[in-house]
Design a protein around this motif. Structure first.
Motif, PDB file in Angstrom:
ATOM      1  N   GLN A   1       0.925  -1.312  -0.185  1.00 31.67           N
ATOM      2  CA  GLN A   1       0.021  -0.039  -0.026  1.00 31.67           C
ATOM      3  C   GLN A   1       0.749   1.347  -0.001  1.00 31.67           C
ATOM      4  OE1 GLN A   1      -4.078  -0.599   2.042  1.00 31.67           O
ATOM      5  NE2 GLN A   1      -2.501  -1.125   3.555  1.00 31.67           N
ATOM      6  N   THR A   2       0.351   2.097  -0.840  1.00 32.88           N
ATOM      7  CA  THR A   2       1.214   3.432  -0.782  1.00 32.88           C
ATOM      8  C   THR A   2       0.535   4.237   0.432  1.00 32.88           C
ATOM      9  OG1 THR A   2      -0.546   4.558  -2.149  1.00 32.88           O
ATOM     10  CG2 THR A   2       1.165   3.288  -3.350  1.00 32.88           C
ATOM     11  N   ALA A   3       1.177   5.673   0.789  1.00 36.56           N
ATOM     12  CA  ALA A   3       0.528   6.357   1.825  1.00 36.56           C
ATOM     13  C   ALA A   3      -0.731   6.897   1.369  1.00 36.56           C
ATOM     14  CB  ALA A   3       1.649   7.506   2.019  1.00 36.56           C
ATOM     15  N   THR A   4      -0.963   7.140   0.129  1.00 37.96           N
ATOM     16  CA  THR A   4      -2.278   7.523  -0.380  1.00 37.96           C
ATOM     17  C   THR A   4      -3.448   6.305  -0.077  1.00 37.96           C
ATOM     18  OG1 THR A   4      -1.329   8.965  -1.737  1.00 37.96           O
ATOM     19  CG2 THR A   4      -3.624   8.295  -2.283  1.00 37.96           C
ATOM     20  N   ASP A   5      -2.922   5.116  -0.239  1.00 40.58           N
ATOM     21  CA  ASP A   5      -3.907   4.078  -0.168  1.00 40.58           C
ATOM     22  C   ASP A   5      -4.400   4.041   1.288  1.00 40.58           C
ATOM     23  OD1 ASP A   5      -3.754   3.134  -2.916  1.00 40.58           O
ATOM     24  OD2 ASP A   5      -2.174   2.006  -2.295  1.00 40.58           O
ATOM     25  N   ILE A   6      -3.354   4.232   2.102  1.00 46.27           N
ATOM     26  CA  ILE A   6      -3.822   3.972   3.628  1.00 46.27           C
ATOM     27  C   ILE A   6      -4.703   5.431   4.115  1.00 46.27           C
ATOM     28  CG2 ILE A   6      -2.527   4.356   5.878  1.00 46.27           C
ATOM     29  CD1 ILE A   6      -0.346   2.549   4.679  1.00 46.27           C
ATOM     30  N   ARG A   7      -4.392   6.583   3.450  1.00 54.29           N
ATOM     31  CA  ARG A   7      -5.107   7.719   3.865  1.00 54.29           C
ATOM     32  C   ARG A   7      -6.609   7.468   3.369  1.00 54.29           C
ATOM     33  NH1 ARG A   7      -0.539  10.917   2.423  1.00 54.29           N
ATOM     34  NH2 ARG A   7      -1.401  11.151   0.164  1.00 54.29           N
ATOM     35  N   ARG A   8      -6.689   6.769   2.379  1.00 56.77           N
ATOM     36  CA  ARG A   8      -8.185   6.554   1.885  1.00 56.77           C
ATOM     37  C   ARG A   8      -8.807   5.428   2.842  1.00 56.77           C
ATOM     38  NH1 ARG A   8      -6.394   6.236  -4.325  1.00 56.77           N
ATOM     39  NH2 ARG A   8      -6.874   8.402  -5.019  1.00 56.77           N
ATOM     40  N   GLN A   9      -8.073   4.457   3.315  1.00 55.76           N
ATOM     41  CA  GLN A   9      -8.522   3.641   4.280  1.00 55.76           C
ATOM     42  C   GLN A   9      -9.280   4.099   5.748  1.00 55.76           C
ATOM     43  OE1 GLN A   9      -5.523   0.601   4.723  1.00 55.76           O
ATOM     44  NE2 GLN A   9      -6.918  -1.046   4.107  1.00 55.76           N
ATOM     45  N   LEU A  10      -8.190   5.026   6.021  1.00 59.64           N
ATOM     46  CA  LEU A  10      -8.385   6.066   7.281  1.00 59.64           C
ATOM     47  C   LEU A  10      -9.649   6.674   7.073  1.00 59.64           C
ATOM     48  CD1 LEU A  10      -4.912   6.694   8.464  1.00 59.64           C
ATOM     49  CD2 LEU A  10      -6.310   5.208   9.464  1.00 59.64           C
ATOM     50  N   GLN A  11      -9.861   7.039   5.902  1.00 56.26           N
ATOM     51  CA  GLN A  11     -10.963   8.232   5.764  1.00 56.26           C
ATOM     52  C   GLN A  11     -12.234   7.231   5.650  1.00 56.26           C
ATOM     53  OE1 GLN A  11     -11.113  11.098   2.252  1.00 56.26           O
ATOM     54  NE2 GLN A  11     -12.589   9.689   1.569  1.00 56.26           N
ATOM     55  N   ASP A  12     -12.196   5.906   5.183  1.00 62.07           N
ATOM     56  CA  ASP A  12     -13.318   5.118   5.259  1.00 62.07           C
ATOM     57  C   ASP A  12     -13.560   4.756   6.586  1.00 62.07           C
ATOM     58  OD1 ASP A  12     -13.751   4.976   2.452  1.00 62.07           O
ATOM     59  OD2 ASP A  12     -12.616   3.134   2.064  1.00 62.07           O
ATOM     60  N   PHE A  13     -12.486   4.380   7.372  1.00 65.62           N
ATOM     61  CA  PHE A  13     -12.945   3.826   8.847  1.00 65.62           C
ATOM     62  C   PHE A  13     -13.423   5.415   9.649  1.00 65.62           C
ATOM     63  CE2 PHE A  13      -9.127   0.915   8.297  1.00 65.62           C
ATOM     64  CZ  PHE A  13     -10.062  -0.172   7.588  1.00 65.62           C
ATOM     65  N   ARG A  14     -12.918   6.325   9.546  1.00 59.88           N
ATOM     66  CA  ARG A  14     -13.563   7.368  10.031  1.00 59.88           C
ATOM     67  C   ARG A  14     -14.916   7.685   9.708  1.00 59.88           C
ATOM     68  NH1 ARG A  14      -8.867  10.609   8.779  1.00 59.88           N
ATOM     69  NH2 ARG A  14     -10.106  11.522   7.188  1.00 59.88           N
ATOM     70  N   PHE A  15     -15.412   7.567   8.500  1.00 56.62           N
ATOM     71  CA  PHE A  15     -16.722   7.580   8.182  1.00 56.62           C
ATOM     72  C   PHE A  15     -17.800   6.654   8.593  1.00 56.62           C
ATOM     73  CE2 PHE A  15     -20.037   6.236   4.973  1.00 56.62           C
ATOM     74  CZ  PHE A  15     -20.780   7.358   4.717  1.00 56.62           C
ATOM     75  N   MET A  16     -17.051   5.288   9.063  1.00 55.70           N
ATOM     76  CA  MET A  16     -17.789   4.296   9.545  1.00 55.70           C
ATOM     77  C   MET A  16     -17.982   4.415  11.238  1.00 55.70           C
ATOM     78  SD  MET A  16     -16.094   1.143   7.377  1.00 55.70           S
ATOM     79  CE  MET A  16     -17.019  -0.212   8.234  1.00 55.70           C
ATOM     80  N   GLY A  17     -17.168   5.455  11.719  1.00 60.71           N
ATOM     81  CA  GLY A  17     -17.344   5.509  13.189  1.00 60.71           C
ATOM     82  C   GLY A  17     -16.354   4.593  14.018  1.00 60.71           C
ATOM     83  N   ILE A  18     -15.274   3.984  13.203  1.00 57.55           N
ATOM     84  CA  ILE A  18     -14.561   3.312  13.713  1.00 57.55           C
ATOM     85  C   ILE A  18     -13.312   4.163  14.340  1.00 57.55           C
ATOM     86  CG2 ILE A  18     -12.549   1.723  13.307  1.00 57.55           C
ATOM     87  CD1 ILE A  18     -14.304   0.629  11.270  1.00 57.55           C
ATOM     88  N   ASP A  19     -12.729   3.851  15.800  1.00 57.17           N
ATOM     89  CA  ASP A  19     -12.204   4.894  16.583  1.00 57.17           C
ATOM     90  C   ASP A  19     -10.931   3.959  16.681  1.00 57.17           C
ATOM     91  OD1 ASP A  19     -14.060   6.766  16.990  1.00 57.17           O
ATOM     92  OD2 ASP A  19     -14.888   5.364  18.523  1.00 57.17           O
ATOM     93  N   ASN A  20     -10.568   2.872  16.283  1.00 53.06           N
ATOM     94  CA  ASN A  20      -9.380   2.000  16.832  1.00 53.06           C
ATOM     95  C   ASN A  20      -8.732   1.401  15.482  1.00 53.06           C
ATOM     96  OD1 ASN A  20      -9.783   2.180  19.898  1.00 53.06           O
ATOM     97  ND2 ASN A  20     -11.701   1.444  18.755  1.00 53.06           N
ATOM     98  N   VAL A  21      -7.672   1.351  15.268  1.00 52.37           N
ATOM     99  CA  VAL A  21      -6.904   0.624  14.216  1.00 52.37           C
ATOM    100  C   VAL A  21      -5.570  -0.372  14.891  1.00 52.37           C
ATOM    101  CG1 VAL A  21      -7.965   2.150  12.230  1.00 52.37           C
ATOM    102  CG2 VAL A  21      -5.718   2.307  13.534  1.00 52.37           C
ATOM    103  N   MET A  22      -5.062  -1.285  14.072  1.00 52.19           N
ATOM    104  CA  MET A  22      -4.110  -1.818  14.432  1.00 52.19           C
ATOM    105  C   MET A  22      -2.875  -1.751  13.292  1.00 52.19           C
ATOM    106  SD  MET A  22      -3.174  -4.072  16.928  1.00 52.19           S
ATOM    107  CE  MET A  22      -2.051  -5.519  17.531  1.00 52.19           C
ATOM    108  N   ALA A  23      -1.785  -1.271  13.782  1.00 52.90           N
ATOM    109  CA  ALA A  23      -0.813  -0.818  12.719  1.00 52.90           C
ATOM    110  C   ALA A  23       0.350  -1.891  12.776  1.00 52.90           C
ATOM    111  CB  ALA A  23      -0.161   0.716  12.964  1.00 52.90           C
TER     112      ALA A  23
END
Length: 302
Positions: free
Chosen positions: A99-121
């Protein structure tokens, strides 16, 4: 709710980790595999992510065409299904690999939209055929970089992985602990360990972490042994050791598959009880998409 807030409740609880299914499994198949575990009130469910696997097919003109051979349902889809059905936090994994940095930013945008507060890096594994991890162009090389990038994108609670028996690429435990501290210093809020089968390994790991100045919660990761084959597969796949007493007991059980499964469950129960008595805030269970053995452990310990 942030995962670190759950740890403050004072009462230890189980958490789960599931693998997104390969294409072909239905939503109901996935949810029915989780349902038996919900009676034990897991507070969060980690959803892993995996790089697509490819093969190369030779074409008539002598060139090669890349073809996906192993594609799983996306973590976003799995998290959405779980959120819609169960009252539990979901924690999607985000990896550097593929994944590129842009791919990851898009993932995080989706997770914020879904109300997800937690991720595992996580850095993620090498692809098939690679001896060592190769970062994606315009991506991240280390999980510590990923943790920093996640915090730049939003107020996520970030978990990271720890290796009680040392990451297989690290030259020694001291270097591995130093790398873990880089992840914590970058903003990691808690650590979940790789699976282990000897609690003394975990206790030594925690001691080394605390001596190195790592103060965030460290959550032990467990998996019940379920088959004779896993005595060989688990060490190969995860670079872990199995205690001699456990392997001897499996060897004594021979080809009696149910005896081996029950033996693995009891071993995990004993581990879990000792860890709970030592004061861990939670115990994380790697289900490998199999709920029956984990359910028996939870029934005995929670």
């Amino acid at each position: 709710m942030r995962i670190t807030e759950l740890f403050q409740n004072g009462r230890p609880f189980p958490s789960l980790e599931i693998v997104p299914p390969l294409g072909g499994m239905t939503k109901e198949d996935l949810l029915s595999s989780i349902e038996p575990l919900m009676e034990f009130s897991p507070r969060y469910i980690n959803v892993t992510t995996h790089r697509d696997e490819f093969s190369f097919e030779k074409q008539a003109d002598g060139s090669f065409r890349r073809r996906i051979v192993n594609s799983r349902v996306s973590p976003v889809a799995v998290c959405a299904c779980i959120q819609a059905r169960f009252p539990v936090e979901v924690v999607p994994h985000i990896i550097c690999g593929g994944q590129t940095a842009t791919d990851i930013r898009r993932q995080l945008q989706d997770f914020r939209f879904m109300g997800i507060d937690n991720v595992m890096a996580l850095r993620g594994d090498s692809t098939i055929g690679e001896k060592r991890f190769t970062p994606t162009e315009e991506g991240y090389t280390h999980a510590s970089q990923l943790v920093s990038a996640i915090h730049e994108e939003g107020p996520f609670c970030v978990g990271v992985g720890g290796y009680p028996e040392k990451h297989f690429e690290a030259p020694n435990m001291e270097t591995d602990i130093a790398n873990l501290k880089k992840k914590v210093d970058a903003g990691a809020d808690y650590i979940i360990t790789q699976m282990f089968f000897d609690n003394q390994v975990f206790f030594r790991f925690v001691k080394l972490c605390r001596e190195a100045g790592i103060t965030v919660p460290i959550i032990p990761g467990l998996k019940p042994l379920t088959s004779r084959r896993q005595v060989k597969v688990l060490p190969e796949t995860f670079s872990i050791d199995l205690p001699l007493a456990l392997t001897e007991a499996v060897e004594k059980a021979g080809e009696h598959a149910e005896e081996v499964r029950l033996l693995g469950i009891q071993w995990c129960i004993d581990q879990c009880r000792e860890l709970l008595s030592s004061g861990v805030p939670a115990v994380h269970f790697y289900t490998m998409s199999r709920s029956d053995s984990v359910a028996q452990v939870l029934r005995s310990c929670f």
